[in-house]
Write an enzyme that holds these catalytic residues in place. Structure first.
Site, mmCIF file in Angstrom:
data_model
loop_
_atom_site.group_PDB
_atom_site.id
_atom_site.type_symbol
_atom_site.label_atom_id
_atom_site.label_comp_id
_atom_site.label_asym_id
_atom_site.label_seq_id
_atom_site.Cartn_x
_atom_site.Cartn_y
_atom_site.Cartn_z
ATOM 1 N N HIS A 155 0.809 -1.228 0.000
ATOM 2 C CA HIS A 155 0.000 0.000 0.000
ATOM 3 C C HIS A 155 0.840 1.275 0.000
ATOM 4 O O HIS A 155 0.296 2.370 0.023
ATOM 5 C CB HIS A 155 -0.953 -0.022 1.199
ATOM 6 C CG HIS A 155 -2.013 -1.067 1.040
ATOM 7 N ND1 HIS A 155 -3.267 -0.800 0.539
ATOM 8 C CD2 HIS A 155 -1.984 -2.404 1.252
ATOM 9 C CE1 HIS A 155 -3.963 -1.918 0.467
ATOM 10 N NE2 HIS A 155 -3.213 -2.904 0.903
ATOM 11 N N ASP A 364 3.051 9.303 -1.196
ATOM 12 C CA ASP A 364 1.921 8.540 -0.683
ATOM 13 C C ASP A 364 1.621 7.422 -1.663
ATOM 14 O O ASP A 364 1.585 7.668 -2.871
ATOM 15 C CB ASP A 364 0.691 9.454 -0.561
ATOM 16 C CG ASP A 364 -0.234 9.021 0.568
ATOM 17 O OD1 ASP A 364 -0.222 7.824 0.896
ATOM 18 O OD2 ASP A 364 -0.963 9.872 1.100
HETATM 19 P P1 ADP Z 1 -3.108 6.181 4.832
HETATM 20 O O1 ADP Z 1 -3.470 4.782 4.447
HETATM 21 O O2 ADP Z 1 -1.666 6.494 4.708
HETATM 22 O O3 ADP Z 1 -3.615 6.574 6.180
HETATM 23 P P2 ADP Z 1 -5.115 7.177 2.876
HETATM 24 O O4 ADP Z 1 -5.425 8.569 2.482
HETATM 25 O O5 ADP Z 1 -4.976 6.256 1.736
HETATM 26 O O6 ADP Z 1 -3.820 7.201 3.795
HETATM 27 O O7 ADP Z 1 -6.298 6.611 3.760
HETATM 28 C C1 ADP Z 1 -6.699 7.244 4.896
HETATM 29 C C2 ADP Z 1 -8.103 6.753 5.271
HETATM 30 O O8 ADP Z 1 -8.324 7.059 6.635
HETATM 31 C C3 ADP Z 1 -9.186 7.459 4.488
HETATM 32 O O9 ADP Z 1 -10.250 6.593 4.259
HETATM 33 C C4 ADP Z 1 -9.593 8.597 5.410
HETATM 34 O O10 ADP Z 1 -10.936 8.986 5.282
HETATM 35 C C5 ADP Z 1 -9.345 7.995 6.777
HETATM 36 N N1 ADP Z 1 -8.893 9.065 7.686
HETATM 37 C C6 ADP Z 1 -7.741 9.754 7.616
HETATM 38 N N2 ADP Z 1 -7.688 10.697 8.582
HETATM 39 C C7 ADP Z 1 -8.831 10.581 9.269
HETATM 40 C C8 ADP Z 1 -9.402 11.285 10.365
HETATM 41 N N3 ADP Z 1 -8.750 12.289 10.952
HETATM 42 N N4 ADP Z 1 -10.620 10.901 10.801
HETATM 43 C C9 ADP Z 1 -11.262 9.885 10.201
HETATM 44 N N5 ADP Z 1 -10.788 9.203 9.157
HETATM 45 C C10 ADP Z 1 -9.605 9.543 8.691
HETATM 46 O O1 F6P Z 2 -1.390 2.742 4.364
HETATM 47 C C1 F6P Z 2 -0.445 2.592 5.303
HETATM 48 C C2 F6P Z 2 -0.925 2.046 6.645
HETATM 49 O O2 F6P Z 2 0.141 1.410 7.306
HETATM 50 C C3 F6P Z 2 -2.050 1.052 6.568
HETATM 51 O O3 F6P Z 2 -1.612 -0.250 6.382
HETATM 52 C C4 F6P Z 2 -2.702 1.263 7.887
HETATM 53 O O4 F6P Z 2 -4.063 0.959 7.815
HETATM 54 C C5 F6P Z 2 -2.503 2.741 8.147
HETATM 55 O O5 F6P Z 2 -1.352 3.095 7.453
HETATM 56 C C6 F6P Z 2 -2.471 3.089 9.630
HETATM 57 O O6 F6P Z 2 -1.208 2.811 10.187
HETATM 58 P P1 F6P Z 2 -0.967 2.013 11.548
HETATM 59 O O7 F6P Z 2 -1.503 0.645 11.365
HETATM 60 O O8 F6P Z 2 0.506 2.042 11.773
HETATM 61 O O9 F6P Z 2 -1.732 2.753 12.605
#
Ligand code: ADP
Ligand code: F6P
Length: 469
Positions: A155, A364
């Site tokens: 991912h 990202d």
């Molecule tokens: P990552 O996997 O690195 O966290 P992504 O943008 O791909 O980044 O996914 C983040 C997911 O988590 C999205 O579905 C987003 O809506 C959710 N998310 C991120 N920040 C928050 C937050 N502050 N509150 C609720 N949901 C969140």
């Molecule tokens: O997308 C990266 C990721 O490590 C996901 O696998 C995971 O859901 C998210 O970030 C949150 O990170 P963590 O599991 O370290 O809280």
């Protein structure tokens, strides 16, 4: 039909439902079918963890999890996965901290996961493993005699050989990854980088379709961008508009005042410092926006046991204070900053209110927030997406305002352009973005990956599969 077994470090346990942050949990929960098994870490730390998983059922899906000891948690999760692999995979060599004892802990937890999962497996299960915590997991299963088809999806981005060489034992890890049958990445660039590493470090060349043979086993490397359940997210955004939180947010914006929104885990890869500096630059350069725009940043706290994350949080606290101190008026605060999760439906409603969706990671893997922002918009009056060229999503969402997140002036200029953009251009851009988001959904992502895994002809486990470590 084969049963699907999903394996990931974090498991979204039904007993712990609540606002969840993290792209993986969100995308898979949108698409997992009843009958499947999801296996991974319980999120708990205990004195003497058992290798017999705890199990629970919800909506036809079985969840099996094991606990980690404090030592496992430190070496495997905090230090190696998130203190070495995460910075490396996000091109931040300066933040990479390698210690051999952490690496050993990482390998040991992968072996323990394999031992715990093996008794639950059926011969024709399809096993789908996720993310950088589990690079050597298939090899650990193979050494226990498991010959099922095993797929892996990363991912995060993948780095070219020049960067991968910086990680001690990289060759060993790469070899271990070749025990997977199908390996998936979000973009062609990440797949290309991986294949170059395989050539450079292992001396193996792939064909034009991304297939190569290692230790007598064929490996199929594919591109499969992750997406969201666009229909349900859009419906959630419309419903949320009637809810109390979204109403209060609207009421907090006097008529004519626009909202810009950022939603991220509090992570250095997300480019929050540059984003805030870009916003300050906008207010400094274009004073007509003062009082006319408010920025809402929802930054859920993440990986708080890592020093780099603690330092980032302190730095952001300081920058937010500085910006608000500099620009606030007695009846206007330019930057609203929350460090906790918001319910998913509420978030969808917030996106819909926002005239600008600001997604500016320095790197990202994909970034699902960009896709969620698009899905949540009102077709009659859509907002503008500002997107980093270093998010995987930029490959698909070229109709956004694409910026270099290292250039704070470019971020400021894009915000200015987005705030000034007329309805016709906003709609035209949004329609192009919408088409992509509705094409490359979570369901499509899962179908594509699983069809590759199903097509893969199961290989007998080679008798002489030696551990690479
Ligand atoms: P990552 O996997 O690195 O966290 P992504 O943008 O791909 O980044 O996914 C983040 C997911 O988590 C999205 O579905 C987003 O809506 C959710 N998310 C991120 N920040 C928050 C937050 N502050 N509150 C609720 N949901 C969140
Ligand atoms: O997308 C990266 C990721 O490590 C996901 O696998 C995971 O859901 C998210 O970030 C949150 O990170 P963590 O599991 O370290 O809280």
């Amino acid at each position: 039909m084969s049963r699907l077994v999903v394996v990931s470090n974090r498991v979204p346990l039904p007993s712990e439902r609540g606002p969840r942050a993290g792209g993986l949990a969100v995308a898979l929960s949108d698409a997992l079918q009843p009958g499947s098994l999801w296996f991974g870490w319980s999120g708990r730390r205990t004195g003497t963890p058992s290798t017999t998983p705890h199990t629970q059922q919800a909506e036809g899906i079985a969840y099996a999890t094991i606990d980690l000891s404090e030592h496992d948690y430190r070496t495997f999760y905090v230090n190696f996965a998130n203190g070495a692999l995460w910075p490396l995979l996000h091109f931040r060599l300066g933040l990479l901290n390698y210690r051999s004892e952490d690496y050993e802990g990482y390998r040991a937890v992968n072996r323990r996961f394999a031992q715990a999962l093996k008794p639950l497996l059926r011969p024709d299960d399809l096993i789908w493993v996720h993310d950088y915590h589990l690079f050597p997991f298939a090899e650990a299963l193979r050494l226990l005699g498991v010959s099922n088809r095993i797929g892996f999806f990363l991912h995060t981005p993948f780095v070219p050989p020049a960067l991968l060489h910086a990680l001690p034992r990289a060759e060993e890890l790469l070899r271990a990854m070749c025990a997977y049958d199908v390996i998936g990445f979000h973009t062609r660039t990440y797949r290309q980088a991986f294949l170059e590493c395989v050539t450079d470090l292992l001396g193996v060349r792939a064909d034009n379709d991304g297939r190569f043979v290692h230790r007598g086993r064929p490996v199929n490397v594919i591109v499969d961008p992750i997406g969201i359940d666009a229909d349900s997210f859009a419906a959630g955004a419309t419903d949320a508009a009637q809810g109390m939180e979204v109403r209060l947010l609207r009421e907090s914006l006097p008529s004519g005042r626009s909202l810009a929104i950022g939603v991220d885990r509090l992570d250095y890869s997300k480019g929050l410092v540059n984003r805030f500096e870009g916003y300050a630059r906008l207010l400094g350069k274009h004073s007509e926006h003062r009082r006319q725009v408010s920025f809402l940043q929802v930054a859920v706290r993440s990986r708080e046991d890592l020093g780099d994350y603690q330092r980032l949080r302190r730095e952001l606290d300081r920058i937010v204070g500085d910006i608000n101190g500099r620009f606030s008026e007695f009846d206007w605060v330019p930057l609203r900053y929350m460090t906790r999760a918001v319910r998913r439906t509420t978030l969808a409603g917030f996106y819909r209110v926002a005239r600008l969706g600001v997604v500016t990671p320095l790197r990202d893997g994909m970034n699902l927030v960009a896709k969620e922002y698009v899905a949540a918009q009102d077709p009659a009056d859509p907002g503008v997406l500002i997107l980093s060229r270093f998010a995987g999503a930029a490959d698909e969402l070229g109709a956004a305002l694409i910026v270099n997140p290292f250039d704070v002036d470019e971020i400021a200029d894009a915000m200015h352009a987005g705030l000034a953009m007329g309805l016709a251009e906003r709609q035209e851009r949004w329609r192009a973005l919408r088409e992509q988001v509705w094409y490359s959904t979570a369901a499509r992502y899962c179908q594509l990956f699983l069809s590759h895994l199903e097509e893969y002809e199961a290989q007998p486990t080679p008798r002489r599969l030696h551990a690479a470590w």
